[in-house]
Design an enzyme around this catalytic site. Structure first.
Site, PDB file in Angstrom:
ATOM      1  N   SER A 137       0.836  -1.217   0.000  1.00 24.18           N
ATOM      2  CA  SER A 137       0.000   0.000   0.000  1.00 24.18           C
ATOM      3  C   SER A 137       0.862   1.254   0.000  1.00 24.18           C
ATOM      4  O   SER A 137       0.355   2.375   0.158  1.00 24.18           O
ATOM      5  CB  SER A 137      -0.911  -0.002   1.234  1.00 24.18           C
ATOM      6  OG  SER A 137      -0.126  -0.077   2.411  1.00 24.18           O
ATOM      7  N   HIS A 160     -38.351  22.875 -16.297  1.00 24.95           N
ATOM      8  CA  HIS A 160     -38.278  22.092 -17.542  1.00 24.95           C
ATOM      9  C   HIS A 160     -37.409  22.779 -18.600  1.00 24.95           C
ATOM     10  O   HIS A 160     -37.617  22.587 -19.795  1.00 24.95           O
ATOM     11  CB  HIS A 160     -39.669  21.838 -18.135  1.00 24.95           C
ATOM     12  CG  HIS A 160     -40.682  21.351 -17.148  1.00 24.95           C
ATOM     13  ND1 HIS A 160     -40.915  20.029 -16.903  1.00 24.95           N
ATOM     14  CD2 HIS A 160     -41.495  22.043 -16.307  1.00 24.95           C
ATOM     15  CE1 HIS A 160     -41.852  19.912 -15.966  1.00 24.95           C
ATOM     16  NE2 HIS A 160     -42.212  21.114 -15.578  1.00 24.95           N
ATOM     17  N   SER A 205     -10.241  27.552 -29.974  1.00 29.48           N
ATOM     18  CA  SER A 205     -10.112  26.402 -30.874  1.00 29.48           C
ATOM     19  C   SER A 205      -8.842  26.539 -31.700  1.00 29.48           C
ATOM     20  O   SER A 205      -8.380  27.647 -31.971  1.00 29.48           O
ATOM     21  CB  SER A 205     -11.339  26.366 -31.787  1.00 29.48           C
ATOM     22  OG  SER A 205     -11.037  25.729 -32.999  1.00 29.48           O
ATOM     23  N   GLN A 245      -7.658  -2.409   2.319  1.00 31.20           N
ATOM     24  CA  GLN A 245      -6.570  -1.549   1.851  1.00 31.20           C
ATOM     25  C   GLN A 245      -6.919  -0.908   0.501  1.00 31.20           C
ATOM     26  O   GLN A 245      -6.497   0.203   0.211  1.00 31.20           O
ATOM     27  CB  GLN A 245      -5.293  -2.380   1.733  1.00 31.20           C
ATOM     28  CG  GLN A 245      -4.093  -1.627   1.247  1.00 31.20           C
ATOM     29  CD  GLN A 245      -2.855  -2.518   1.208  1.00 31.20           C
ATOM     30  OE1 GLN A 245      -2.377  -2.972   2.238  1.00 31.20           O
ATOM     31  NE2 GLN A 245      -2.348  -2.774   0.015  1.00 31.20           N
TER      32      GLN A 245
HETATM   33  N1  ARG Z   1      -1.677  -1.482   4.559  1.00 30.41           N
HETATM   34  C1  ARG Z   1      -2.716  -2.074   5.322  1.00 30.41           C
HETATM   35  C2  ARG Z   1      -4.068  -1.395   5.016  1.00 30.41           C
HETATM   36  O1  ARG Z   1      -4.070  -0.330   4.481  1.00 30.41           O
HETATM   37  C3  ARG Z   1      -2.415  -1.971   6.753  1.00 30.41           C
HETATM   38  C4  ARG Z   1      -2.991  -3.068   7.587  1.00 30.41           C
HETATM   39  C5  ARG Z   1      -2.340  -4.360   7.257  1.00 30.41           C
HETATM   40  N2  ARG Z   1      -2.819  -5.403   8.086  1.00 30.41           N
HETATM   41  C6  ARG Z   1      -2.645  -6.695   7.814  1.00 30.41           C
HETATM   42  N3  ARG Z   1      -3.148  -7.542   8.614  1.00 30.41           N
HETATM   43  N4  ARG Z   1      -2.014  -7.067   6.735  1.00 30.41           N
HETATM   44  O2  ARG Z   1      -5.111  -1.913   5.315  1.00 30.41           O
END
Ligand code: ARG
Length: 471
Positions: free
Chosen positions: A22, A154, A275, A320
């Site tokens: 993430s 309308h 344009s 996530q």
């Molecule tokens: N990057 C994860 C999220 O945004 C954080 C939590 C991760 N937890 C886990 N059990 N893998 O949700």
């Protein structure tokens, strides 16, 4: 110490690590995560769960990291996410002792806490921008309390109003959007920390203390709910989608009104394009892009709801995938509010054209019917018939509103009720006068300059109070 090497002996496949990381959007919760770790560590020490000295070392490093910023972190996908990256950073600085900071805590409650902390600030930013937008609308409305225009139903000419009254319609929609966010904020402002993975912890942690340290108004009552719910995100994105919908409707009107057919407004050059082939063009691109971008927010909302619906309790990694939609929606909405506000504030209103339209297509007809009712005490439905027939006649004969006089009204009324109304010509003239139409609508919520002025003052005071409360 790494997460691996215990249960899992091998490093994660590189592609799999990248796929599940993430990190790309975790920068949004960098500061929140530091704050969360500091509060948790402080609480652990205060409750005697970890050593005071260890806590002090951990907190010092976290504070330094906060000053250095996210660039100090090693952010490669093998660390999975910002939580592990921060823990590794502390470990590098003070060694294995860093591991104490994760006592009685999980990334599950940590990420939920971080999201709420970061979102609280973002909601405030959007709220401020909404108030600024209302301020601009109020300022513009001040100048246009007597600027006549036609109101539509309308998309057909309906009744006469003023540009100020129309602008205040926008303002009140934004006021509700503002209040909706204010209400959502209450549900974001609760602390999941202490829920740990899902069932809290066997350590005697103090949830009240972390709640206070993090500035939440309360903690979440059920730990399983705390780590698995993201309704606060769905709700926020709905609020943002509604703001965008309201902005988009304004944009649609700006696009329409700036056409040659309407000629009601002119957009500033700074907010128009031309344009590459047609030299005469002035295009409302800012309004068009804003109108289109509204659907990006709807997509964000649909994605979040879609991810949520099938998830068993409690934490699933699917959650996530919700988060980037939140940041995306916040960014889109914020940009839209700012740019549409700036575009709108430079609009030039063509008041002659507004008046011309107001007198050219019978938008004052309701008031002639009203005048007949008031003067002759006949039922409104009958007056409605007489005026309707009268206009039908005027159109057929190629006449205009200015040709309507007492004898013409009588001719029609004889047809319909078998008698003359003998209305004063002056009453007819006043009934059909756009300025008089507006002035007579002196009912709360209406377009009379007096009512608009009262409404303006109320809004002005509201904005002032709310801006103060956000400080
Ligand atoms: N990057 C994860 C999220 O945004 C954080 C939590 C991760 N937890 C886990 N059990 N893998 O949700």
């Amino acid at each position: 110490m790494n997460l691996r090497g215990g249960r899992l002996q091998k490093k994660m496949d590189e592609e799999a690590a990248k796929f599940t990381s993430s990190l790309e959007s975790d920068h949004h919760i960098f500061y929140a995560d530091i704050k969360c770790n500091i509060a948790h560590t402080r609480m652990l020490a205060r409750e005697g769960i970890i050593d005071e000295k260890t806590a002090h070392k951990i907190i010092k490093v976290l504070e330094e990291l906060g000053k250095e910023g996210i660039k100090a972190l090693k952010l490669d996908p093998s660390v999975e996410d910002i939580h592990m990256a921060i823990e590794e950073y502390v470990t590098e600085k003070i060694g294995e002792e860093a591991g104490f900071m994760h006592t009685g805590k999980s990334r599950n409650d940590q990420v939920a806490t971080d999201l709420r902390l970061a979102l609280k600030e973002k909601i405030r930013e959007i709220q401020k921008e909404l108030l600024n937008f209302i301020k601009v609308l109020v300022r513009m409305a001040e100048d246009h309390k007597e600027t006549i225009m036609v109101g539509y139903t309308h998309l057909q000419h309906a009744q006469v109003t003023t540009f100020a009254h129309h602008l205040l319609a926008y303002a009140h929609a934004f006021k509700r959007d503002y209040e909706r966010l204010k209400d959502t904020y209450k549900r974001v402002d609760v602390n999941p920390l202490g829920s740990a993975a899902l069932t809290t912890t066997s350590f005697p942690i103090n949830r009240k203390l972390t709640t206070r340290l993090l500035g939440f108004s309360d903690y979440m009552e059920n730990s399983m709910d705390a780590v698995s719910s993201r309704d606060f995100i769905a709700e926020t994105i709905f609020d943002l989608s509604m703001i965008a919908a309201n902005l988009s409707r304004i944009c649609e009107e700006m696009i329409l009104w700036s056409t040659y057919e309407f000629r009601l407004i002119e957009l500033a050059d700074e907010f128009s394009s031309t344009s590459s082939i047609m030299p005469q063009k002035k295009n409302p691109d800012v309004a068009e892009i804003a109108r289109a971008r509204t659907s990006n927010l709807y997509s964000n909302l649909m994605s979040v709801l879609g991810i949520l619906k099938g998830l068993p309790y409690t934490y699933n990694r699917d959650l996530q995938e919700i988060t980037p939609h939140l940041w995306d929606a916040l960014g889109t909405c914020y940009d839209m509010i700012c740019i549409v506000r700036r575009m709108l504030s430079t609009v030039k209103v063509n008041s002659e054209r507004g008046f011309e339209l107001a007198v050219s297509n019978f938008a004052t007809a309701t008031d002639l019917a009203d005048a007949i009712v008031m003067e002759k005490k006949i039922p409104f439905r009958t007056a409605h018939q007489i005026v309707g027939r009268l206009i039908n006649h005027v159109i057929k004969e190629g006449l205009s509103l200015l040709d309507v006089n007492s004898s013409l009204v009588d001719k029609v009324s004889e047809e319909i009720i078998g008698e003359k109304l003998e209305l004063d010509d002056d009453i007819i003239r006043r009934a059909l006068d756009p300025h008089e139409n507006v002035k007579r609508r002196n009912v709360p919520g209406g377009p009379s300059p007096r009512m608009v002025e009262a409404s303006l003052k109320k809004l002005e005071a509201y904005v002032k109070d709310e801006l103060e409360s956000l400080k």
